[in-house]
Design a protein around this motif. Structure first.
Motif, PDB file in Angstrom:
ATOM      1  N   PRO A  76       0.799  -1.228   0.000  1.00  0.00           N
ATOM      2  CA  PRO A  76       0.000   0.000   0.000  1.00  0.00           C
ATOM      3  C   PRO A  76       0.833   1.280   0.000  1.00  0.00           C
ATOM      4  O   PRO A  76       0.343   2.337  -0.410  1.00  0.00           O
ATOM      5  N   LEU A  77       2.098   1.220   0.434  1.00  0.00           N
ATOM      6  CA  LEU A  77       2.932   2.426   0.409  1.00  0.00           C
ATOM      7  C   LEU A  77       3.551   2.652  -0.960  1.00  0.00           C
ATOM      8  O   LEU A  77       3.600   3.773  -1.461  1.00  0.00           O
ATOM      9  N   LEU A  78       4.044   1.561  -1.573  1.00  0.00           N
ATOM     10  CA  LEU A  78       4.779   1.722  -2.829  1.00  0.00           C
ATOM     11  C   LEU A  78       3.869   1.756  -4.053  1.00  0.00           C
ATOM     12  O   LEU A  78       4.161   2.451  -5.022  1.00  0.00           O
ATOM     13  N   GLU A  79       2.750   0.993  -3.973  1.00  0.00           N
ATOM     14  CA  GLU A  79       1.869   0.917  -5.133  1.00  0.00           C
ATOM     15  C   GLU A  79       1.429   2.294  -5.631  1.00  0.00           C
ATOM     16  O   GLU A  79       1.591   2.598  -6.822  1.00  0.00           O
ATOM     17  N   PRO A  80       0.907   3.156  -4.756  1.00  0.00           N
ATOM     18  CA  PRO A  80       0.433   4.449  -5.257  1.00  0.00           C
ATOM     19  C   PRO A  80       1.570   5.274  -5.845  1.00  0.00           C
ATOM     20  O   PRO A  80       1.379   5.980  -6.837  1.00  0.00           O
ATOM     21  N   ILE A  81       2.758   5.155  -5.252  1.00  0.00           N
ATOM     22  CA  ILE A  81       3.872   5.947  -5.763  1.00  0.00           C
ATOM     23  C   ILE A  81       4.233   5.497  -7.172  1.00  0.00           C
ATOM     24  O   ILE A  81       4.435   6.321  -8.078  1.00  0.00           O
ATOM     25  N   GLY A 128      -8.719  -4.065   4.113  1.00  0.00           N
ATOM     26  CA  GLY A 128      -9.074  -2.990   3.198  1.00  0.00           C
ATOM     27  C   GLY A 128      -8.833  -1.624   3.834  1.00  0.00           C
ATOM     28  O   GLY A 128      -8.256  -0.724   3.222  1.00  0.00           O
ATOM     29  N   VAL A 129      -9.243  -1.491   5.084  1.00  0.00           N
ATOM     30  CA  VAL A 129      -9.077  -0.214   5.789  1.00  0.00           C
ATOM     31  C   VAL A 129      -7.592   0.103   5.975  1.00  0.00           C
ATOM     32  O   VAL A 129      -7.144   1.234   5.711  1.00  0.00           O
ATOM     33  N   ILE A 130      -6.827  -0.910   6.413  1.00  0.00           N
ATOM     34  CA  ILE A 130      -5.393  -0.673   6.660  1.00  0.00           C
ATOM     35  C   ILE A 130      -4.706  -0.253   5.357  1.00  0.00           C
ATOM     36  O   ILE A 130      -3.988   0.754   5.300  1.00  0.00           O
ATOM     37  N   GLY A 131      -4.963  -1.014   4.282  1.00  0.00           N
ATOM     38  CA  GLY A 131      -4.348  -0.703   2.992  1.00  0.00           C
ATOM     39  C   GLY A 131      -4.717   0.702   2.530  1.00  0.00           C
ATOM     40  O   GLY A 131      -3.869   1.464   2.064  1.00  0.00           O
ATOM     41  N   CYS A 132      -5.987   1.023   2.693  1.00  0.00           N
ATOM     42  CA  CYS A 132      -6.483   2.331   2.263  1.00  0.00           C
ATOM     43  C   CYS A 132      -5.842   3.451   3.084  1.00  0.00           C
ATOM     44  O   CYS A 132      -5.378   4.454   2.535  1.00  0.00           O
ATOM     45  N   ALA A 133      -5.796   3.258   4.409  1.00  0.00           N
ATOM     46  CA  ALA A 133      -5.258   4.307   5.278  1.00  0.00           C
ATOM     47  C   ALA A 133      -3.773   4.548   4.994  1.00  0.00           C
ATOM     48  O   ALA A 133      -3.326   5.698   4.933  1.00  0.00           O
ATOM     49  N   VAL A 134      -3.031   3.453   4.799  1.00  0.00           N
ATOM     50  CA  VAL A 134      -1.604   3.603   4.522  1.00  0.00           C
ATOM     51  C   VAL A 134      -1.397   4.316   3.181  1.00  0.00           C
ATOM     52  O   VAL A 134      -0.554   5.212   3.045  1.00  0.00           O
ATOM     53  N   MET A 135      -2.234   3.927   2.211  1.00  0.00           N
ATOM     54  CA  MET A 135      -2.128   4.566   0.901  1.00  0.00           C
ATOM     55  C   MET A 135      -2.506   6.045   0.978  1.00  0.00           C
ATOM     56  O   MET A 135      -1.918   6.879   0.276  1.00  0.00           O
ATOM     57  N   MET A 136      -3.450   6.353   1.844  1.00  0.00           N
ATOM     58  CA  MET A 136      -3.850   7.754   2.008  1.00  0.00           C
ATOM     59  C   MET A 136      -2.679   8.604   2.501  1.00  0.00           C
ATOM     60  O   MET A 136      -2.512   9.753   2.093  1.00  0.00           O
ATOM     61  N   VAL A 137      -1.845   8.011   3.379  1.00  0.00           N
ATOM     62  CA  VAL A 137      -0.663   8.730   3.868  1.00  0.00           C
ATOM     63  C   VAL A 137       0.231   9.083   2.686  1.00  0.00           C
ATOM     64  O   VAL A 137       0.666  10.227   2.525  1.00  0.00           O
ATOM     65  N   ALA A 138       0.459   8.071   1.823  1.00  0.00           N
ATOM     66  CA  ALA A 138       1.325   8.306   0.672  1.00  0.00           C
ATOM     67  C   ALA A 138       0.717   9.349  -0.273  1.00  0.00           C
ATOM     68  O   ALA A 138       1.411  10.264  -0.731  1.00  0.00           O
ATOM     69  N   LEU A 139      -0.575   9.242  -0.539  1.00  0.00           N
ATOM     70  CA  LEU A 139      -1.228  10.173  -1.462  1.00  0.00           C
ATOM     71  C   LEU A 139      -1.275  11.590  -0.886  1.00  0.00           C
ATOM     72  O   LEU A 139      -1.151  12.577  -1.620  1.00  0.00           O
ATOM     73  N   SER A 140      -1.448  11.671   0.437  1.00  0.00           N
ATOM     74  CA  SER A 140      -1.510  12.982   1.080  1.00  0.00           C
ATOM     75  C   SER A 140      -0.180  13.707   0.942  1.00  0.00           C
ATOM     76  O   SER A 140      -0.139  14.935   0.848  1.00  0.00           O
ATOM     77  N   ALA A 141       0.904  12.925   0.919  1.00  0.00           N
ATOM     78  CA  ALA A 141       2.221  13.533   0.754  1.00  0.00           C
ATOM     79  C   ALA A 141       2.320  14.248  -0.596  1.00  0.00           C
ATOM     80  O   ALA A 141       3.091  15.194  -0.757  1.00  0.00           O
ATOM     81  N   PHE A 142       1.525  13.807  -1.568  1.00  0.00           N
ATOM     82  CA  PHE A 142       1.491  14.485  -2.879  1.00  0.00           C
ATOM     83  C   PHE A 142       0.409  15.557  -2.927  1.00  0.00           C
ATOM     84  O   PHE A 142       0.156  16.122  -3.983  1.00  0.00           O
ATOM     85  N   GLY A 143      -0.283  15.742  -1.796  1.00  0.00           N
ATOM     86  CA  GLY A 143      -1.337  16.758  -1.733  1.00  0.00           C
ATOM     87  C   GLY A 143      -2.549  16.414  -2.572  1.00  0.00           C
ATOM     88  O   GLY A 143      -3.225  17.294  -3.106  1.00  0.00           O
TER      89      GLY A 143
END
Lengths: 303, 274
Positions: B46-51, B137-152
Motif C-alpha cells: 500500500p505504500l509503494l503501489e500508489p507511488i 481494506g481499511v489498513i491498505g487504504c489508510a496507509v495509501m492515504m498517507v502516501a497520497l496525502s504527501a502528494f497533496g
C-alpha cells in the motif's frame, strides 16, 4: 454417575455410505477409552461427531448429558481435541500458539500465560517456548498439540491418532504424558490403529471396522475371552498340520505362510507339534490385542 | 437433526446469523496477530503501489493528459486517479484476503479445523474472516492515504470519511471473495474470478478514466459493478465534497454487502461441515 459420552444407534451417512453404522457405547468419567480399528473404520468420523464438527445423521449422541446438536458451544467449551493432522499455527511461536488458542475459550490473558507455562513444562517444551513451529520435530509438534488441547483444562480430552507417524522415542514420550493425565483422573478418548498403544493406554476399548463396533471391553479381558491366553505360531506349516489342528478341535487361522493356533495351553500344543511335525519353526507367545484385532478384522490389506 | 426445523431459506439465514457471536472477534485478533508478525512486509504494497502508479500515470500518461473533465469541471489527472487507486486498493486487499489467504488457512494450515473444536461456531470463524478482510481494506487504504496525502492529492477533513467507506467496501469485497472460496476446487481456480471479474473492475470502474467517455451500454454495465460506486464515494470525498447523490452509492454498497457476506458464510458451511 452419568456417563461422559453416551451413544445410541449413532449413525453417520455420506450419501448412501454408512461411515458409522448404528454404534452404541458409553464412556465413564476418569477412564481412558479407546477406538481401535483399521483405516476407514469410522473412528475419526465418530469422534468428529463427539466434538460437534460433523452433524449426526441418525441416533442419539450425548456429551456431558447434552445432545450434540443442541448446545455445541457448551460441549466444546468443556472438551480438548488433538486432531490427527497438524493444525498448529505456523506463523506463531510455541507459546503464542497456546495463548491465541486460550482466547477462543475466553480465558483471560494473565491466566492464559500461566496455564501455557504449566502445560509447556508438563509437555517438556518450555525450553522451546519461543521456537517457531517449523523448527519443531514431529514429536514436539504432537506434544504441543496435546498441550493446546489442554489449555481450557477440559473435562474430556480427545486424542485422534496421537502417535501416528512418530518415531518410537517420540511415541513413548507421548504415551508417558497421556499416562500422566490418566493418573490425574482426566477422561480421555483415544483413537488409534496401534495395538500396543491401545493395550498400554486404554482402560476399555472398542474395536471398530466398517462403521460397526465388533467388541467392547478392557483389552486384557477381550484378549483372554476371545483369543485365549497364548498363541502358537508355526511358520511354513505342512498341510497335515492343518488337518491335525482341525481334528484336535484347536482354534486356528492361517495366512500365506503361517498357522496361528489360539489356545489356553500353549505348552501342550507346542509339545504335540514339536513331536509330530518336528522340522517346523514353532513359537509360543502370550496372546495380545493384535491377535484379537486380526482375528476380528481379517488379515487382508486395507486401503 | 442439527439446524433449525423448517423455516426454509429464511429460516436457515436466520440460523446462520444467529450462530454469529462476539467470539468472531477472536478470529479477527488471531489474523491481526499474524499480520503484525510480518507487518513491515505487509506495509510495502500500500505504500509503494500508489507511488509507482502516480509515477507511471502522472509522469507518463499525465504528460499526455494533464487534465480530465469530471462532472463538468476540469481536474488534474493525478487528482482524478488518486481516489481510484484507493478504491482498487481496498478491493484487492479485501478480496485477496478472503480468497487466497482464507484458502491457505482453511486448506493448507487447517486453522479453521482447530478453531472449530473451541466454543466458536463455523459462522463465528467466517464472520471473523470477513471482518478481518474488511480491516485489511481499511489498513491498505489508510496507509495509501498517507502516501497520497504527501502528494497533496486528498482534501481534508472531507477525505477522512474515506476510512469508514473503505470498511464498508472492504466488507463487500471480502464477502465476494468468501463466496469464491466456498466453491473453488483448488487455490489456482482463483484465477477465474480474479481475471474475469476483479481485473476488469479494476480497469473499468471509473478508476483510471471518467466513465462518460464510454459508450452508453458500457456505462450501464460499469454502474452495475461495485467498484464503480466505491470509486465514486472516494473521489467525491477526496475532492472535498459530499453531495447527496453519494447516498445512492452508499445504498448500493450496503444492499450488496449483506447478501454477499451471508452467501459467503453459507457456502463455507456447505464446504466445511460434512
Amino acid at each position: 454417575m452419568s456417563p461422559v459420552i453416551e451413544a445410541r444407534a449413532l449413525t453417520k451417512r455420506y450419501g448412501g455410505l454408512a461411515a458409522v453404522d448404528g454404534v452404541e457405547f458409553s464412556i465413564r468419567a476418569g477412564e481412558c477409552f479407546g477406538f481401535l480399528g483399521p483405516n476407514g473404520a469410522g473412528k475419526t468420523t465418530t469422534v468428529r461427531m463427539i466434538y460437534c464438527a460433523s452433524p449426526v445423521t441418525a441416533g442419539d449422541l450425548r456429551v456431558f448429558g447434552i445432545e450434540v446438536g443442541d448446545r455445541p458451544r457448551e460441549i466444546k467449551a468443556r472438551i480438548g481435541v488433538c486432531q490427527q493432522e497438524d493444525t498448529l499455527d505456523p506463523d506463531f511461536s510455541v507459546r503464542k500458539n497456546l495463548t491465541v488458542f486460550a482466547r477462543y475459550f475466553g480465558i483471560p490473558a494473565a491466566r492464559a500465560e500461566e496455564r501455557s507455562r504449566e502445560l509447556l513444562e508438563f509437555m517438556g517444551l518450555w525450553e522451546r517456548k519461543d521456537a517457531r513451529i517449523r523448527e519443531l520435530s514431529g514429536g514436539m509438534k504432537r506434544r504441543l498439540a496435546i498441550a493446546r488441547a489442554l489449555i481450557n483444562d477440559p473435562d474430556l480430552l480427545i486424542l485422534d491418532e496421537p502417535t501416528t507417524g512418530l518415531d518410537p522415542q517420540s511415541r513413548h514420550q507421548v504415551w508417558d504424558r497421556v499416562r500422566g493425565l490418566r493418573r490425574q483422573g482426566k477422561t480421555i478418548l483415544l483413537t488409534t490403529h496401534y495395538m500396543d498403544e491401545a493395550q498400554t493406554l486404554c482402560d476399555r476399548l472398542v474395536i471398530m471396522d466398517h462403521g460397526k463396533i465388533l467388541v467392547e471391553g478392557p483389552p486384557v479381558d477381550l484378549v483372554r475371552s476371545r483369543v485365549g491366553k497364548e498363541v502358537v505360531e508355526v511358520e511354513g506349516y505342512p498341510p497335515g498340520l492343518v488337518q491335525h489342528a482341525r481334528q484336535s478341535g484347536w482354534t486356528f487361522e492361517s495366512d500365506t505362510g503361517r498357522l496361528f493356533i489360539y489356545t489356553d495351553s500353549g505348552e501342550a500344543v507346542f509339545t504335540v507339534i514339536a513331536h509330530q511335525f518336528p522340522s517346523e519353526r514353532c513359537t509360543v507367545r502370550t496372546a495380545g490385542l493384535e491377535d484379537l484385532f486380526l482375528k476380528l478384522t481379517g488379515r487382508e490389506l486395507r486401503e | 437433526m442439527s439446524g433449525p426445523a423448517g423455516g426454509g431459506r429464511a429460516g436457515s439465514v436466520l440460523a446462520l446469523v444467529g450462530n454469529i457471536s462476539a467470539r468472531s472477534l477472536r478470529v479477527w485478533q488471531r489474523n491481526r496477530d499474524v499480520y503484525f508478525v510480518t507487518w513491515k512486509t505487509n506495509l510495502v504494497p500500500p505504500l509503494l503501489e500508489p507511488i509507482l502508479y502516480l509515477l507511471a500515470f502522472g509522469a507518463g500518461i499525465g504528460a499526455l493528459v494533464s487534465e480530465v473533465q469530471y462532472r463538468g469541471e476540469m481536474i488534474g489527472y493525478t487528482t482524478f486517479i488518486a481516489p481510484g487507486l484507493l478504491a482498487t486498493q481496498v478491493m484487492f486487499q479485501a478480496f485477496f484476503e478472503t480468497t487466497y489467504n482464507t484458502f491457505v488457512r482453511m486448506y493448507y494450515q487447517r486453522t479453521f479445523d482447530s478453531i472449530m473444536t473451541t466454543p466458536l461456531t463455523l459462522e463465528d470463524v467466517m464472520a471473523g474472516e470477513l471482518l478481518w478482510g474488511a480491516s485489511k481494506g481499511v489498513i491498505g487504504c489508510a496507509v495509501m492515504m498517507v502516501a497520497l496525502s504527501a502528494f497533496g492529492l486528498l482534501r481534508y477533513p472531507h477525505a477522512l470519511v474515506i476510512i469508514p467507506f473503505s470498511f464498508l467496501a472492504g466488507l463487500l469485497f471480502a464477502g465476494l471473495g468468501l463466496c469464491f472460496t466456498g466453491i473453488v476446487p483448488q487455490i489456482d481456480s482463483f484465477n477465474f474470478p480474479t481475471f474475469l471479474f476483479v481485473m476488469p473492475m479494476f480497469l473499468f470502474s471509473g478508476t483510471f478514466f471518467p466513465l462518460d467517455v464510454l459508450p452508453r451500454w458500457a456505462q450501464v454495465l460499469a454502474e452495475a459493478l461495485p467498484l464503480t460506486h466505491v470509486a465514486n464515494l472516494m473521489r467525491e470525498a477526496a475532492l472535498g465534497r459530499l453531495p447527496a447523490d453519494l447516498l445512492r452509492d452508499l445504498l448500493y454498497l450496503a444492499v450488496a454487502t449483506i447478501p454477499l457476506c451471508v452467501a459467503g458464510i453459507h457456502l463455507m458451511r456447505r464446504r466445511l461441515v460434512k
